[in-house]
Design a protein around this motif. Structure first.
Motif, short mmCIF file in Angstrom:
data_model
loop_
_atom_site.label_atom_id
_atom_site.label_comp_id
_atom_site.label_asym_id
_atom_site.label_seq_id
_atom_site.Cartn_x
_atom_site.Cartn_y
_atom_site.Cartn_z
N ALA A 87 0.84 -1.21 0.00
CA ALA A 87 0.00 0.00 0.00
C ALA A 87 0.87 1.25 0.00
O ALA A 87 0.55 2.25 -0.67
N CYS A 88 1.96 1.21 0.74
CA CYS A 88 2.88 2.35 0.81
C CYS A 88 3.46 2.61 -0.58
O CYS A 88 3.47 3.74 -1.06
N LYS A 89 3.94 1.56 -1.22
CA LYS A 89 4.50 1.69 -2.58
C LYS A 89 3.48 2.27 -3.54
O LYS A 89 3.79 3.13 -4.36
N GLN A 90 2.25 1.77 -3.45
CA GLN A 90 1.22 2.21 -4.39
C GLN A 90 0.90 3.69 -4.17
O GLN A 90 0.88 4.46 -5.11
N TRP A 91 0.66 4.07 -2.91
CA TRP A 91 0.28 5.46 -2.64
C TRP A 91 1.41 6.42 -3.00
O TRP A 91 1.19 7.51 -3.52
N PRO A 138 8.52 2.65 -7.55
CA PRO A 138 8.67 1.46 -8.40
C PRO A 138 9.09 0.22 -7.63
O PRO A 138 9.70 0.32 -6.56
N ALA A 139 8.73 -0.93 -8.17
CA ALA A 139 9.20 -2.20 -7.59
C ALA A 139 10.71 -2.30 -7.78
O ALA A 139 11.28 -1.64 -8.65
N GLU A 140 11.34 -3.10 -6.95
CA GLU A 140 12.78 -3.29 -7.09
C GLU A 140 13.07 -4.72 -7.47
O GLU A 140 12.33 -5.63 -7.09
N LYS A 141 14.14 -4.92 -8.21
CA LYS A 141 14.56 -6.28 -8.54
C LYS A 141 15.01 -6.95 -7.25
O LYS A 141 15.83 -6.42 -6.51
N THR A 142 14.44 -8.11 -6.97
CA THR A 142 14.83 -8.80 -5.74
C THR A 142 15.35 -10.19 -6.10
O THR A 142 15.17 -10.67 -7.21
#
Ligand code: SF4
Ligand code: SF4
Ligand code: SF4
Length: 237
Positions: A21-25, A29-33
């Motif tokens: 939710a934090c990332k979305q708000w 961006p997503a990170e390569k994991t």
């Protein structure tokens, strides 16, 4: 006065709803994991992951496997060392909202860049620098949402009641009430630095069992002294 979070770690299931939710708000961006044999992903906070659910696995005294979950974010210190120290290197890059007490890092923190480390700025080792711009990032209490009368995205998304948010007095009262309840079955339960931060964790395992700086690693005034000495050295350079 101002606002606070109460985070009841006894209820957290590590569903990571709050992290997403934090990332979305925040539109981060997503990170390569990569798989390192743990459910925790990514492995650390970053300029793009300002909220992270940490997983820590260990055996208790009876050899039983214990999993401790720690949804980590900026604590919004009442007297934030990051503000005093960071602003030695930039003009008001770190501000404190007078109404809520939220500690906010803006684009002027690019003036701090790599002149200091996170541990030199923050006793909880929370903020992170973006490698490209030199700007510093961390949780801002979802100040835009709070000013509009909404809950922070992480609190809104939490399905277990772990995350709570409201007026500081109410959150402190709730924290003390829950502590008393939990102590009945777990006498070692405690609140993490409740008098100096606005994100108050209720914990049952020792601090080192949460895989991160649950308690302040150093006194804020000591951090300030080190920073003053260092910035003096920098100025003479
Ligand atoms: Fe600043 Fe760290 Fe305190 Fe957050 S936890 S307000 S980054 S000193
Ligand atoms: Fe992220 Fe907002 Fe929660 Fe801070 S308050 S951790 S910015 S969702
Ligand atoms: Fe824990 Fe709530 Fe976050 Fe899920 S959403 S990981 S239960 S704090």
């Amino acid at each position: 006065s101002g606002k606070s979070f109460f985070v009841d770690l006894t209820l957290c299931t590590a569903c990571r709803g709050c992290q997403v939710a934090c990332k979305q708000w925040k539109n981060l961006p997503a990170e390569k994991t990569r798989n390192v044999g743990s459910h925790q992903n990514p492995q650390d906070l970053s300029s793009k992951t300002i909220r992270l659910v940490r997983f820590h696995e260990e055996r208790d005294a009876n050899g039983k496997l214990q999993w401790n979950f720690f949804p980590e974010q900026c604590r919004h210190c009442l007297e934030p060392p990051c503000k005093s120290i960071g602003n030695m290197y930039c003009e008001n890059g770190i501000e404190q909202d007078p109404k809520t007490g939220a500690v906010v890092m803006n684009s002027r923190t690019s003036g701090i860049g790599d002149k200091v480390t996170s541990e030199e700025l923050c006793p909880y080792n929370v903020p992170r620098m973006d490698e490209e711009s030199g700007q510093w990032f961390k949780c801002d209490m979802c100040l835009d949402r709070v000013e509009a009368g909404l809950l922070p995205a992480c609190v809104q998304s939490c399905p277990t009641g772990t995350m709570n948010f409201g007026d500081r007095e109410d959150m402190l009262a709730l924290a003390k009430k829950r502590l008393a309840e939990v102590k009945k079955t777990n006498p070692d339960a405690y609140l993490a630095d409740p008098e100096s931060v606005r994100v108050i964790y209720l914990c049952t395992a020792p601090p080192e069992s949460y895989n991160g700086n649950l308690l302040a690693s150093i006194d804020g005034s000591k951090l300030m002294k080190t920073a003053q000495a260092k910035s003096g050295v920098n100025r003479r350079d």
